[in-house]
Design a protein around this motif. Structure first.
Motif, PDB file in Angstrom:
ATOM      1  N   LEU A 153      50.207  77.905   8.807  1.00  0.00           N
ATOM      2  CA  LEU A 153      49.214  78.439  10.153  1.00  0.00           C
ATOM      3  C   LEU A 153      48.716  77.272  10.956  1.00  0.00           C
ATOM      4  CD1 LEU A 153      48.209  81.619   8.572  1.00  0.00           C
ATOM      5  CD2 LEU A 153      50.061  81.332   9.862  1.00  0.00           C
ATOM      6  N   MET A 154      47.962  76.233  10.270  1.00  0.00           N
ATOM      7  CA  MET A 154      47.167  75.456  11.025  1.00  0.00           C
ATOM      8  C   MET A 154      47.914  74.653  11.804  1.00  0.00           C
ATOM      9  SD  MET A 154      43.971  74.515  11.124  1.00  0.00           S
ATOM     10  CE  MET A 154      43.009  74.870   9.796  1.00  0.00           C
ATOM     11  N   MET A 155      49.109  74.127  11.198  1.00  0.00           N
ATOM     12  CA  MET A 155      49.930  73.372  11.894  1.00  0.00           C
ATOM     13  C   MET A 155      50.722  74.155  13.068  1.00  0.00           C
ATOM     14  SD  MET A 155      50.965  70.309  12.248  1.00  0.00           S
ATOM     15  CE  MET A 155      51.789  69.886  13.988  1.00  0.00           C
ATOM     16  N   SER A 156      51.023  75.352  12.823  1.00  0.00           N
ATOM     17  CA  SER A 156      51.614  76.052  13.906  1.00  0.00           C
ATOM     18  C   SER A 156      50.688  76.314  15.018  1.00  0.00           C
ATOM     19  CB  SER A 156      51.918  77.322  13.390  1.00  0.00           C
ATOM     20  OG  SER A 156      52.868  77.311  12.417  1.00  0.00           O
ATOM     21  N   LEU A 157      49.437  76.334  14.741  1.00  0.00           N
ATOM     22  CA  LEU A 157      48.308  76.489  15.816  1.00  0.00           C
ATOM     23  C   LEU A 157      48.201  75.178  16.729  1.00  0.00           C
ATOM     24  CD1 LEU A 157      46.057  78.143  17.207  1.00  0.00           C
ATOM     25  CD2 LEU A 157      44.424  77.379  15.301  1.00  0.00           C
ATOM     26  N   PHE A 158      48.364  74.014  15.951  1.00  0.00           N
ATOM     27  CA  PHE A 158      48.086  72.926  16.663  1.00  0.00           C
ATOM     28  C   PHE A 158      49.333  72.835  17.513  1.00  0.00           C
ATOM     29  CE2 PHE A 158      45.105  70.086  13.802  1.00  0.00           C
ATOM     30  CZ  PHE A 158      44.376  71.050  13.815  1.00  0.00           C
ATOM     31  N   LYS A 159      50.508  73.062  17.134  1.00  0.00           N
ATOM     32  CA  LYS A 159      51.810  72.725  18.014  1.00  0.00           C
ATOM     33  C   LYS A 159      51.450  73.539  19.323  1.00  0.00           C
ATOM     34  CE  LYS A 159      55.738  73.074  15.963  1.00  0.00           C
ATOM     35  NZ  LYS A 159      56.778  73.898  15.064  1.00  0.00           N
ATOM     36  N   VAL A 160      51.138  74.783  19.332  1.00  0.00           N
ATOM     37  CA  VAL A 160      50.605  75.607  20.333  1.00  0.00           C
ATOM     38  C   VAL A 160      49.455  74.808  21.424  1.00  0.00           C
ATOM     39  CG1 VAL A 160      50.034  77.771  21.391  1.00  0.00           C
ATOM     40  CG2 VAL A 160      51.565  77.792  19.362  1.00  0.00           C
ATOM     41  N   LEU A 161      48.513  74.492  20.589  1.00  0.00           N
ATOM     42  CA  LEU A 161      47.271  74.173  21.257  1.00  0.00           C
ATOM     43  C   LEU A 161      47.521  72.702  21.940  1.00  0.00           C
ATOM     44  CD1 LEU A 161      44.291  75.051  18.954  1.00  0.00           C
ATOM     45  CD2 LEU A 161      45.126  76.054  21.184  1.00  0.00           C
ATOM     46  N   PHE A 162      48.407  71.955  21.492  1.00  0.00           N
ATOM     47  CA  PHE A 162      48.586  70.397  21.856  1.00  0.00           C
ATOM     48  C   PHE A 162      49.856  70.133  22.214  1.00  0.00           C
ATOM     49  CE2 PHE A 162      45.240  70.554  18.411  1.00  0.00           C
ATOM     50  CZ  PHE A 162      44.143  70.294  19.315  1.00  0.00           C
ATOM     51  N   LYS A 163      50.816  71.146  22.569  1.00  0.00           N
ATOM     52  CA  LYS A 163      52.096  70.737  23.100  1.00  0.00           C
ATOM     53  C   LYS A 163      52.418  69.915  24.375  1.00  0.00           C
ATOM     54  CE  LYS A 163      52.776  74.962  25.476  1.00  0.00           C
ATOM     55  NZ  LYS A 163      53.542  76.479  25.303  1.00  0.00           N
ATOM     56  N   ASN A 164      51.379  70.048  25.251  1.00  0.00           N
ATOM     57  CA  ASN A 164      51.476  69.279  26.432  1.00  0.00           C
ATOM     58  C   ASN A 164      50.544  67.891  26.286  1.00  0.00           C
ATOM     59  OD1 ASN A 164      52.696  71.321  27.644  1.00  0.00           O
ATOM     60  ND2 ASN A 164      51.019  72.469  27.945  1.00  0.00           N
ATOM     61  N   LEU A 165      50.367  67.511  25.467  1.00  0.00           N
ATOM     62  CA  LEU A 165      49.601  66.183  25.345  1.00  0.00           C
ATOM     63  C   LEU A 165      50.643  65.439  25.136  1.00  0.00           C
ATOM     64  CD1 LEU A 165      46.663  66.544  22.929  1.00  0.00           C
ATOM     65  CD2 LEU A 165      46.656  66.721  25.419  1.00  0.00           C
ATOM     66  N   ASN A 166      50.277  64.067  25.755  1.00  0.00           N
ATOM     67  CA  ASN A 166      50.876  62.877  25.533  1.00  0.00           C
ATOM     68  C   ASN A 166      51.053  62.331  23.919  1.00  0.00           C
ATOM     69  OD1 ASN A 166      50.893  59.315  25.396  1.00  0.00           O
ATOM     70  ND2 ASN A 166      52.066  60.001  27.078  1.00  0.00           N
ATOM     71  N   LEU A 167      52.236  62.071  23.492  1.00  0.00           N
ATOM     72  CA  LEU A 167      52.228  61.579  22.156  1.00  0.00           C
ATOM     73  C   LEU A 167      51.248  60.578  21.771  1.00  0.00           C
ATOM     74  CD1 LEU A 167      53.651  62.428  19.268  1.00  0.00           C
ATOM     75  CD2 LEU A 167      55.504  60.729  20.144  1.00  0.00           C
ATOM     76  N   GLY A 245      53.121  59.759   1.733  1.00  0.00           N
ATOM     77  CA  GLY A 245      54.322  59.281   2.287  1.00  0.00           C
ATOM     78  C   GLY A 245      55.513  59.972   2.005  1.00  0.00           C
ATOM     79  N   LYS A 246      55.802  60.036   0.784  1.00  0.00           N
ATOM     80  CA  LYS A 246      56.814  60.565   0.128  1.00  0.00           C
ATOM     81  C   LYS A 246      57.256  62.283  -0.045  1.00  0.00           C
ATOM     82  CE  LYS A 246      57.312  56.976  -3.403  1.00  0.00           C
ATOM     83  NZ  LYS A 246      57.592  56.785  -4.940  1.00  0.00           N
ATOM     84  N   ILE A 247      56.184  63.082   0.202  1.00  0.00           N
ATOM     85  CA  ILE A 247      56.317  64.484   0.528  1.00  0.00           C
ATOM     86  C   ILE A 247      56.946  64.550   1.810  1.00  0.00           C
ATOM     87  CG2 ILE A 247      55.361  66.738   1.033  1.00  0.00           C
ATOM     88  CD1 ILE A 247      53.237  66.005  -1.326  1.00  0.00           C
ATOM     89  N   MET A 248      56.329  63.835   3.181  1.00  0.00           N
ATOM     90  CA  MET A 248      56.965  63.982   4.600  1.00  0.00           C
ATOM     91  C   MET A 248      56.278  62.762   5.088  1.00  0.00           C
ATOM     92  SD  MET A 248      54.534  66.753   6.203  1.00  0.00           S
ATOM     93  CE  MET A 248      54.916  66.263   7.963  1.00  0.00           C
ATOM     94  N   LYS A 249      57.078  62.350   6.329  1.00  0.00           N
ATOM     95  CA  LYS A 249      56.471  61.473   7.233  1.00  0.00           C
ATOM     96  C   LYS A 249      55.291  62.149   7.809  1.00  0.00           C
ATOM     97  CE  LYS A 249      57.640  58.194  10.812  1.00  0.00           C
ATOM     98  NZ  LYS A 249      56.985  57.116  10.211  1.00  0.00           N
ATOM     99  N   ILE A 250      54.004  61.680   7.662  1.00  0.00           N
ATOM    100  CA  ILE A 250      53.010  62.252   8.208  1.00  0.00           C
ATOM    101  C   ILE A 250      52.355  61.458   9.584  1.00  0.00           C
ATOM    102  CG2 ILE A 250      50.357  62.748   7.724  1.00  0.00           C
ATOM    103  CD1 ILE A 250      51.187  63.042   4.850  1.00  0.00           C
ATOM    104  N   ARG A 251      52.203  62.576  10.440  1.00  0.00           N
ATOM    105  CA  ARG A 251      51.621  61.723  11.783  1.00  0.00           C
ATOM    106  C   ARG A 251      50.126  62.080  11.904  1.00  0.00           C
ATOM    107  NH1 ARG A 251      54.767  63.832  16.734  1.00  0.00           N
ATOM    108  NH2 ARG A 251      54.890  65.697  15.624  1.00  0.00           N
ATOM    109  N   PRO A 252      49.289  61.628  12.514  1.00  0.00           N
ATOM    110  CA  PRO A 252      47.820  62.014  12.610  1.00  0.00           C
ATOM    111  C   PRO A 252      47.707  63.344  12.756  1.00  0.00           C
ATOM    112  CG  PRO A 252      48.169  59.671  13.805  1.00  0.00           C
ATOM    113  CD  PRO A 252      49.470  60.433  13.455  1.00  0.00           C
ATOM    114  N   VAL A 253      48.312  64.028  13.839  1.00  0.00           N
ATOM    115  CA  VAL A 253      48.144  65.418  13.732  1.00  0.00           C
ATOM    116  C   VAL A 253      48.447  66.470  12.685  1.00  0.00           C
ATOM    117  CG1 VAL A 253      50.515  66.007  14.732  1.00  0.00           C
ATOM    118  CG2 VAL A 253      48.664  67.221  15.282  1.00  0.00           C
TER     119      VAL A 253
END
Length: 332
Positions: A153-167, A245-253
């Motif tokens: 849920l937290m990541m889903s919320l972040f995807k909505v809130l920050f979808k227009n930000l420059n990567l 690192g081994k569970i998934m490739k993690i980005r700062p967000v």
């Protein structure tokens, strides 16, 4: 009396050793995402985690009091100090084995399973306080599932809130936020994990007749917090590599979402005086974040290996605790 004093000193010593190992075994989870995204260097992250763990550990005692009386009744243990010593040795052996293999297993499961197994070997199943024990087990079982949901849920919320930000800009900004979330994560870890050794030492003091109430002495709080902080400063790079690192490739967000999710759950459990597995919660939050980000990007084979270790830790530690106490019993 001399024997009791010697055994109590041994319990305190091994409890601090357990906390030290817990420091580089479990605390590595709290900074794994921060190191993997290069928000902080490993050295700085470890210093931050050690400091915040110490502060968190001396702030709360509710979990320690619950652990001291909810699994077994320390006043009813005829060979209580031997039981506690066997449990500590069992948990230390399991933690070192899984650390060597780089598997983020649960120190909480290890010590709770070991304590239950040693108590059953000593006095049978009636030695277990099943009401308190089941309450603790429920917390251990349900917290990873809650972490997966909250992480998703937290990541889903972040995807909505920050979808227009420059990567590039968002990654740079979230790396700065990760410093705060790593500190929060380490603080919450200290409020829960360090208290397990505090509870064990308090139980030993009660069983040996050195105190009558379940209040955790200040010297116990400071000693356990210091042992975990020193253990954290030694590092835990095997675990960081797996979780970060081994569970998934993690980005700062992703790291911020996972840290906030797991810190929220761990602190909530501390407030309810429930010991939870910080390893389980943090790893599960990362899985939930990964599923929300891109389910195909989660290395489910590694996640499956971690889950299997979660499942086998409690019964294996119980058997090992029972075995070590049985060996002790030959010489008692």
């Amino acid at each position: 009396m001399n024997t009791i004093i010697i055994l109590t000193v041994l319990v305190v010593t091994f409890a601090l050793v357990f906390d030290f190992i817990n420091g580089f075994h479990d605390t590595a989870n709290a900074i794994a995402t921060t190191v993997s995204t290069r928000a902080l260097s490993p050295r700085v992250a470890v210093i931050l985690a050690a400091s915040m763990n110490f502060i968190g550990a001396i702030t709360f005692t509710g979990v320690a009091k619950a652990l001291a009386k909810d699994i077994v009744d320390p006043f009813a243990l005829s060979n209580g100090t031997y039981i506690i010593l066997a449990a500590l040795l069992s948990a230390i052996i399991w933690n070192l084995l899984t650390w060597y293999l780089g598997i983020p297993s649960s120190s909480s499961h290890a010590i709770i399973g070991s304590l239950a197994g040693a108590a059953i070997a000593a006095a049978g199943f009636h030695a277990i306080n099943f009401g308190g024990f089941i309450k603790i087990i429920k917390g251990l079982i349900f917290s990873p599932f809650i972490a997966i949901i909250i992480g998703f849920l937290m990541m889903s919320l972040f995807k909505v809130l920050f979808k227009n930000l420059n990567l590039y800009r968002s990654n740079k900004g979230f790396r700065k936020v990760q410093i705060f979330t790593a500190a929060l994560q380490s603080f919450s870890h200290g409020t829960n994990d360090a208290q397990k050794s505090m509870g064990i030492i308090t139980m030993a003091l009660i069983a040996a007749g050195f105190q009558t109430g379940d209040a955790v002495p200040m010297w116990v709080r400071v000693a356990c917090a210091a042992a975990m902080g020193i253990g954290t400063s030694v590092g835990g790079y095997k675990i960081i590599k797996t979780v970060g690192g081994k569970i998934m490739k993690i980005r700062p967000v992703n790291g911020v979402a996972a840290d906030l999710s797991s810190a929220l759950i761990i602190y909530g459990a501390t407030s309810l005086h429930l010991p939870v597995s910080t390893t389980h919660v943090i790893s599960s939050a990362i899985m939930g974040v990964g599923a929300a980000q891109n389910a195909k990007g989660v290395h489910w084979g590694v996640a499956r290996r971690i889950v299997i270790t979660w499942i086998i830790t409690l019964p294996t530690a119980a058997l090992l605790g029972a075995l070590i106490f049985s060996i002790f019993n030959l010489f008692i």
